[in-house]
Design a protein around this motif. Structure first.
Motif, PDB file in Angstrom:
ATOM      1  N   LEU A  52      29.074  31.510  33.487  1.00 15.75           N
ATOM      2  CA  LEU A  52      29.144  31.878  32.073  1.00 15.75           C
ATOM      3  C   LEU A  52      29.414  33.375  31.913  1.00 15.75           C
ATOM      4  CD1 LEU A  52      26.233  29.782  30.491  1.00 15.75           C
ATOM      5  CD2 LEU A  52      28.696  29.398  30.268  1.00 15.75           C
ATOM      6  N   GLY A  53      28.759  34.200  32.745  1.00 19.86           N
ATOM      7  CA  GLY A  53      29.026  35.633  32.690  1.00 19.86           C
ATOM      8  C   GLY A  53      30.460  35.959  33.054  1.00 19.86           C
ATOM      9  N   VAL A  80      33.443  37.909  30.753  1.00 18.92           N
ATOM     10  CA  VAL A  80      34.267  39.034  31.197  1.00 18.92           C
ATOM     11  C   VAL A  80      35.747  38.704  31.040  1.00 18.92           C
ATOM     12  CG1 VAL A  80      34.882  40.483  33.166  1.00 18.92           C
ATOM     13  CG2 VAL A  80      32.492  39.876  32.776  1.00 18.92           C
ATOM     14  N   VAL A  81      36.150  37.479  31.396  1.00 19.36           N
ATOM     15  CA  VAL A  81      37.563  37.097  31.280  1.00 19.36           C
ATOM     16  C   VAL A  81      37.990  37.097  29.823  1.00 19.36           C
ATOM     17  CG1 VAL A  81      39.216  35.236  31.641  1.00 19.36           C
ATOM     18  CG2 VAL A  81      37.552  35.779  33.414  1.00 19.36           C
ATOM     19  N   ARG A  82      37.152  36.564  28.955  1.00 17.15           N
ATOM     20  CA  ARG A  82      37.507  36.513  27.533  1.00 17.15           C
ATOM     21  C   ARG A  82      37.599  37.903  26.921  1.00 17.15           C
ATOM     22  NH1 ARG A  82      33.749  31.409  25.508  1.00 17.15           N
ATOM     23  NH2 ARG A  82      35.305  29.762  25.888  1.00 17.15           N
ATOM     24  N   ARG A  86      29.231  46.888  29.758  1.00 16.53           N
ATOM     25  CA  ARG A  86      28.066  46.089  29.387  1.00 16.53           C
ATOM     26  C   ARG A  86      28.142  44.690  29.975  1.00 16.53           C
ATOM     27  NH1 ARG A  86      27.095  42.367  25.643  1.00 16.53           N
ATOM     28  NH2 ARG A  86      29.206  42.626  24.789  1.00 16.53           N
ATOM     29  N   LEU A  87      29.301  44.055  29.874  1.00 24.65           N
ATOM     30  CA  LEU A  87      29.469  42.710  30.429  1.00 24.65           C
ATOM     31  C   LEU A  87      29.404  42.732  31.954  1.00 24.65           C
ATOM     32  CD1 LEU A  87      32.308  41.283  28.139  1.00 24.65           C
ATOM     33  CD2 LEU A  87      29.854  40.816  28.034  1.00 24.65           C
ATOM     34  N   THR A  88      29.908  43.794  32.560  1.00 24.38           N
ATOM     35  CA  THR A  88      29.840  43.906  34.018  1.00 24.38           C
ATOM     36  C   THR A  88      28.399  44.012  34.486  1.00 24.38           C
ATOM     37  OG1 THR A  88      32.006  44.976  34.079  1.00 24.38           O
ATOM     38  CG2 THR A  88      30.588  45.252  36.001  1.00 24.38           C
ATOM     39  N   VAL A 100      35.696  41.062  37.882  1.00 18.06           N
ATOM     40  CA  VAL A 100      35.627  42.457  37.446  1.00 18.06           C
ATOM     41  C   VAL A 100      36.924  43.179  37.790  1.00 18.06           C
ATOM     42  CG1 VAL A 100      34.418  44.646  37.799  1.00 18.06           C
ATOM     43  CG2 VAL A 100      33.115  42.532  37.592  1.00 18.06           C
ATOM     44  N   ARG A 101      37.506  42.871  38.940  1.00 23.30           N
ATOM     45  CA  ARG A 101      38.770  43.510  39.320  1.00 23.30           C
ATOM     46  C   ARG A 101      39.894  43.095  38.379  1.00 23.30           C
ATOM     47  NH1 ARG A 101      40.564  42.589  45.372  1.00 23.30           N
ATOM     48  NH2 ARG A 101      38.698  43.862  45.659  1.00 23.30           N
TER      49      ARG A 101
END
Length: 679
Positions: free
Chosen positions: A190-191, A195-197, A204-206, A259-260
């Motif tokens: 879900l996390g 990040v993708v969206r 913050r999302l990272t 993240v990349r």
């Protein structure tokens, strides 16, 4: 209804994997309630009701969620120990000076016996708390028959609840931990979707994704502690451990690549939608553990950046890892006792337990004298605080942090004390109900939130005063004063008597981490067990450095250096863990004695130099403005351009990255300034 129950379980699993703290809290509450019911039926006076709560409360405090063998041993050994301490406290009550001197000696012994592991620590807690009980109740020799009866009922109630009504074996705990592992695996997915969206590099999302990966890693460590760690036995326990490790590595690799890919920008919106769809399919499989089909969304990412293709391949790996987890669901396995093998430690005053025993005895002696000046009746509160601030600490900075949290929780509890007294003052039953709620809060609260634990303890003491008919605002104010005094005594003695700084304690832990990494069999299938030992050592190092990494630490350079050091070690552990997952595959075809062997030799040579540097006292804070966390650091590494399906290529990739990480680690510890980004 089923969906709501599952969501409630998910929320509980996030905060308490395996329900370990919840089980301990329920056992304490049930044991105390049963003891109080029996004593109330026998029409025992209020002081003996308090004494009846001693055994269930102290047992939960001392042994918690330890193995069944440890729990039985401690309870059996604690009964004669407590029954020997109680008459000593009662007989010495008319002689204050002697009673205080014996208390200091008992404190020394209670801390010194921690050298014998969890069992020794538990028995020391029982001895200390039994003597404290006699001082709190102002017991005399004439009260001993009633005390013996009340404490005996408490022990019987605890045994009935813990070993009967709420008995939790290792197998059940392991099933709960594996379910929590599945839940946290879904939270990582879900996390990743978030990040993708987002379509951008959102710090913050990272950080949120990194916290989810950390929770998954914690579950994997708890599972490894319960599984049998016999590396020579090809049992189903080994297969469970291998599947868990592969799923953890796949989830962390997915997080790194997600993240990349965030730096690719919002232009590739269609490719992001495809990745979100595939991640949702994976999450759906995790949320429906009985499903056996793993059909993926067949979407093309033609023209998408390489980072997106890497993410899609990582999604496939995670899907296969989830399928592997289900292959071992319900398989029989052999369980260990959840204890790590003992490690060698220094002798004499260099031993942590011996040094702290001297420090606590000195702090207790001063707390006795100064506590008497404040109150000749409640002086033992200062001694209690002076003892507690040393629990689970290793350095003077940790003692300072724990003393501050103790004081903060006490003040908050005193502020709420009158309101709770008004609620509990409606009758004995109301006071007991509020007390049981406080007991549950004490053991259900995570240990890191020590201020909250102290808050519930202070509220429980307020309710105890209500039951004894001695409650007053002045008494609570006195508790704050004695707590301040005890905390100051503990901090001063931790700083002046055989002091150990967080840097020195961290250097000792760091040496242990480096030595474990040095001897890890990174190219053998048994490496999983070495990596779990490495993970545990890094966790202990993080605990030792917590005062330095605390946000309130005013020394920003040391804080940044400690955080960077932990991030580098976690990067090393990630690549070592990935190597272990690759080499643990039965069908893995690894490389020969070429580049892989040379990379291993470079890694070991670098670690040898680093160990020598740290042994020589190399712990400087090298100026470096690199504040990246673990995920951001791993995401910034060079992309893997080899064959994704080849175990040999993957082995070489992780060996090269591990070589780079250890080289940067050597630079961070005082060697050449390698890896610091330009200003």
């Amino acid at each position: 209804m089923g969906i709501q129950l599952r969501r409630a379980w998910d929320r509980l699993a996030v905060r308490d994997p395996g329900l370990m703290r919840s089980t301990t809290a329920l056992a304490a509450v049930a044991g105390i309630a049963l003891a109080l019911a029996v004593l109330a039926f026998l029409d025992m006076p209020a002081p003996f009701l308090v004494a009846g709560c001693f055994a269930p409360f102290t047992a939960a405090l001392a042994i918690g969620d330890g193995s069944a063998r440890d729990q039985v041993f401690v309870v059996v050994a604690a009964v004669p120990l407590v029954f020997a301490v109680l008459p000593a406290g009662g007989a010495l009550a008319p002689f204050p000076v002697m009673a205080e001197a014996v208390f200091v000696v008992l404190i020394f012994w209670a801390v010194y016996i921690r050298r014998y592991g969890p069992r020794g620590q538990a028995l020391g807690i029982f001895a200390f708390m039994a003597y404290f009980l006699t001082q709190f109740l102002d017991a005399r020799v004439s009260d001993l028959p009633g005390l013996y009866a009340a404490v005996g009922v408490g022990f019987a109630a605890h045994a009935l609840v813990r070993f009967g009504l709420l008995r939790t074996g290792p197998a059940r705990t392991l099933r709960r931990l594996r379910r929590a592992f599945h839940t946290h695996l879904g939270h990582v997915v879900l996390g990743a979707i978030e990040v993708v969206r987002a379509g951008r590099d959102d710090a913050r999302l990272t950080r949120s994704l990194e916290r989810r990966v950390a929770r998954l890693h914690r579950d994997a460590l708890l599972i490894a502690d319960l599984l049998d760690q016999d590396v020579g036995a090809q049992s189903s326990a080994n297969r469970v451990l291998r599947r868990v490790a592969q799923a953890e590595v796949a989830a962390q690799r997915l997080a790194v690549l997600i993240v990349r890919s965030a730096s690719a920008g919002p232009a590739c919106s269609r490719a992001r939608e495809h990745l979100v769809a595939e991640l949702q399919v994976v999450h759906g499989h995790l949320m429906r553990p009985r499903d056996t089909d793993h059909d993926r969304v067949d979407r093309q990412l033609g023209g998408a950046p390489d980072a997106f293709l890497d993410v899609r391949h990582a999604i496939g790996e995670l899907t296969r890892a989830v399928a592997g987890l289900r292959l071992v669901d319900g398989a029989p396995y052999r369980l260990g006792d959840g204890r790590r093998p003992p490690r060698t430690s220094p002798r004499g005053l260099r031993r942590v337990t011996t040094r702290q025993a001297v420090q606590v005895a000195a702090a207790g002696a001063i707390a006795v004298v100064l506590g008497e000046l404040l109150s000749s009746e409640r002086w033992y509160w200062a001694v209690l605080t002076a003892w507690v601030v040393f629990v689970s600490t290793e350095s003077s900075e940790e003692i300072l942090v724990q003393g501050f949290q103790r004081l903060l929780g006490t003040v908050l509890g005193v502020v709420c004390g009158p309101a709770l007294a008004a609620v509990g003052g409606g009758g004995v039953l109301a006071a007991l109900c509020v007390s049981l709620v406080c007991v549950y809060g004490i053991f259900r609260t995570p240990p890191r939130a020590y201020w909250a634990v102290t808050f519930f303890v202070t509220c429980l003491i307020a309710m105890t005063f209500v039951l004894l008919g001695t409650f007053s605002a002045e008494l609570l104010a006195l508790r704050v004063q004695e707590t301040v005094l005890g905390a100051l005594c503990g901090v001063l003695m931790g700083t002046l008597v055989l002091p150990t700084t967080a840097g020195r304690a961290g250097a000792a832990r760091l040496l242990e981490v480096l030595r474990i990494l040095r001897r890890a069999r990174v190219r053998e299938g048994g490496a999983l067990f070495d990596i779990r030992e490495l993970d545990g050592a890094i966790e202990e190092l993080a605990g030792s450095l917590r005062p330095l990494t605390h946000p309130l630490n005013p020394r920003r350079a040391r804080r940044a250096h400690a955080r960077r050091l932990l991030a580098l070690l976690e990067s090393c552990a990630y690549h070592a863990r990935s190597l272990a997952a690759v080499t643990a595959e039965p069908a893995a075809q690894l490389g020969g004695a070429g580049c892989e062997v040379r990379a291993v030799e470079r890694i070991r040579a670098t670690l040898d130099r680093t160990i020598t540097l740290v042994e020589a006292g190399g712990w400087p804070a090298i100026p470096c403005h690199d504040g990246r966390r673990t995920l951001a650091r791993l995401a910034a590494e060079r992309r893997w351009g080899g064959d994704r399906t080849s175990a040999a290529h993957r082995e070489l990739f992780h060996l090269e990255r591990l070589d780079e990480a250890t080289t940067e680690l050597a630079g961070a510890l005082g060697g050449a300034r390698i890896g610091c980004p330009a200003r």
